[in-house]
Design a protein around this motif. Sequence first.
Motif, mmCIF file in Angstrom:
data_model
loop_
_atom_site.group_PDB
_atom_site.id
_atom_site.type_symbol
_atom_site.label_atom_id
_atom_site.label_comp_id
_atom_site.label_asym_id
_atom_site.label_seq_id
_atom_site.Cartn_x
_atom_site.Cartn_y
_atom_site.Cartn_z
ATOM 1 N N ILE A 236 0.855 -1.194 0.000
ATOM 2 C CA ILE A 236 0.000 0.000 0.000
ATOM 3 C C ILE A 236 0.885 1.236 0.000
ATOM 4 O O ILE A 236 1.698 1.434 0.902
ATOM 5 C CB ILE A 236 -0.926 0.021 1.232
ATOM 6 N N GLU A 237 0.721 2.071 -1.033
ATOM 7 C CA GLU A 237 1.499 3.309 -1.115
ATOM 8 C C GLU A 237 0.757 4.487 -0.509
ATOM 9 O O GLU A 237 1.365 5.367 0.099
ATOM 10 C CB GLU A 237 1.842 3.621 -2.585
ATOM 11 N N ASP A 238 -0.559 4.502 -0.699
ATOM 12 C CA ASP A 238 -1.333 5.636 -0.196
ATOM 13 C C ASP A 238 -2.793 5.231 -0.044
ATOM 14 O O ASP A 238 -3.320 4.477 -0.865
ATOM 15 C CB ASP A 238 -1.220 6.829 -1.150
ATOM 16 N N ILE A 239 -3.420 5.714 1.034
ATOM 17 C CA ILE A 239 -4.847 5.497 1.241
ATOM 18 C C ILE A 239 -5.493 6.863 1.392
ATOM 19 O O ILE A 239 -5.286 7.546 2.408
ATOM 20 C CB ILE A 239 -5.132 4.645 2.496
ATOM 21 N N SER A 240 -6.229 7.276 0.378
ATOM 22 C CA SER A 240 -6.928 8.552 0.447
ATOM 23 C C SER A 240 -8.412 8.293 0.662
ATOM 24 O O SER A 240 -8.846 7.150 0.819
ATOM 25 C CB SER A 240 -6.697 9.354 -0.838
ATOM 26 N N LEU A 241 -9.183 9.355 0.636
ATOM 27 C CA LEU A 241 -10.608 9.215 0.918
ATOM 28 C C LEU A 241 -11.316 8.416 -0.167
ATOM 29 O O LEU A 241 -12.208 7.618 0.113
ATOM 30 C CB LEU A 241 -11.250 10.597 1.052
ATOM 31 N N LEU A 242 -10.918 8.610 -1.419
ATOM 32 C CA LEU A 242 -11.624 7.973 -2.539
ATOM 33 C C LEU A 242 -10.880 6.775 -3.116
ATOM 34 O O LEU A 242 -11.508 5.820 -3.569
ATOM 35 C CB LEU A 242 -11.881 9.007 -3.649
ATOM 36 N N THR A 243 -9.565 6.816 -3.143
ATOM 37 C CA THR A 243 -8.805 5.744 -3.789
ATOM 38 C C THR A 243 -7.655 5.260 -2.904
ATOM 39 O O THR A 243 -7.145 6.002 -2.071
ATOM 40 C CB THR A 243 -8.215 6.216 -5.136
#
Length: 421
Positions: A236-243
Motif C-alpha cells: 500500500i502506497e497511499d490510502i486517500s478518501l476515494l482511492t
Amino acid sequence: MNDQLKETKNFLQEYSEQLYIYISQISPSGFEWIFHIIVKFLLLIAIFLVIDFFLKFCINGVFSLFKNEEKYPVLKSIYHSKITNSVAHLVALTIVGSIHDSIFSGALKATTIFIVRSVNLGFVLIVAGMGLRSLKAFEYYNFIKKDFYKNFALRSISATIKIIGTFIFAILSIAVIFGIKGTTIIGSLSAITAVMVLVFRDTILGFITSLNVATSKNLKVGDWIGIPKYGLEGTIEDISLLTTKIQNFDKTVSTIPTYDLMSTEIKNIQVMSESNTRRIKKSIIFNINSFKFLDEELLNSLMEINLLKNYLLKKQTELKNYRKSIDHADKMINGKQLTNIGAFRKYTLEYLKHNKNIDQTGTVLVRQMEITPQGMPLEIYCFTNDSKWENFEQIQSDIFDHLLVASKEFELEIMQVSIGV
C-alpha cells in the motif's frame, strides 16, 4: 490599547480626509465613488499587509525557537502547518475591520457596504484556512508520534471535512457577498441534502471505510497485502478518501476504490512479514500406480536413510509382533504393512523437522490430499523462519529440489507439483 486604537483612527481620519478631497477633484464627474472604493480598498490592503507581515515575523520568530519536534511536538506541529500565519491574518483583519470606517469618514456611505462585506468575506476565508491548517497540524503531530493508524483516520476525516467544508464555506461566502440571511441558507441546505448524498456517495463510503480500517488497525500505508478479487498483491502506497494506491511487485501501480477495503477480502501479508515467518503450502502429486507395500529389499534400502532408520526399526518390530497373531501372515495384504508413500510421508516430516530454515514453533504438517485425476497430492505445510522474498524462495526451492529427487529412493513416480494459495 483602546487609546492607541483611537489615536490611530484619528490619524487615519485626518489624512484620509485630505486624500478624499484630492480624489474628488481629479475624478471624472459621476465616477467619484468608484475611485473612492478602489483607493480605500487598496489602503486597507496595504495596512493589512503591513500589520500581517509584522505579526507573522514576531509569532513565527517565537515558534521557530522550538525546533525539536520530539521535545515540542505540539508547537512544532502548529508551526509546520502554518496556523501561526492564520492567527496573524485574523488579528490583522480584525484591526483593519475596526479602523476601516475612519477612512473617508462621512463621505459616500455606500462604499462602506462593499468594504464591510469584503472584510467579512476575509474572515470566512481565514477561518476556513485555519481549520484546514489545524487538520494538517493533527496529521503532522501523529506523524511525529508515528501513530500511523490515527494518522490514516485523520487523513480520511480531513479529506471529508475539506469537501464538506469547501461546500459550506462557499455558501457562506456567497451569503456574505450578497448579504443573504443565514436562515435562508439553512432552508436551502435541507432542499439539496439528497443531491449531496448522491454526489458524495463514494466520499461518504470512503469516509466510513477509513474510520473502520483505522479503528480496527488491520491496514496501514506500507503493508504488504493481497486482494484476490482483483488479483493484486503488493504494498500500500497511499490510502486517500476515494482511492487506495497499491504498488505491485512488478513495479506497476494499481488503484482501487477505498470503500473496497471494507467490502472486499483483503489478505494482510504484512503480519507474516513482521513475524519473520512465511508459509509454505505446496503439493507434490504422485502417480498412485507407483504406490506399493515395502518388500524386504526396499525396506533394507530405506533402513540406510538416517532420518528413517529408527522409525522403520520400531515399525518393523511392531509389525513382526502383530503378524504373529494373524493367519496367512506370509501374505502382505493381510494386517498392517508399511508402504512406500507412507514411508516417504514420514521421511518428509522428519526432513522438515530437522531443517534449520523451518520455524519449528509453527505448524509442520505433511498430509495426503483428496485424489484427483492427475494423482494423489502430498501437501507440505510449514513456515520458513525468514520472510524475505528471495530467501523464502531459495529455502522453498531447496526443500522441493531435495524431496523431488528423494522420492526416487522410495520408488515413487511424480506427476507434477501444485502450489497452494
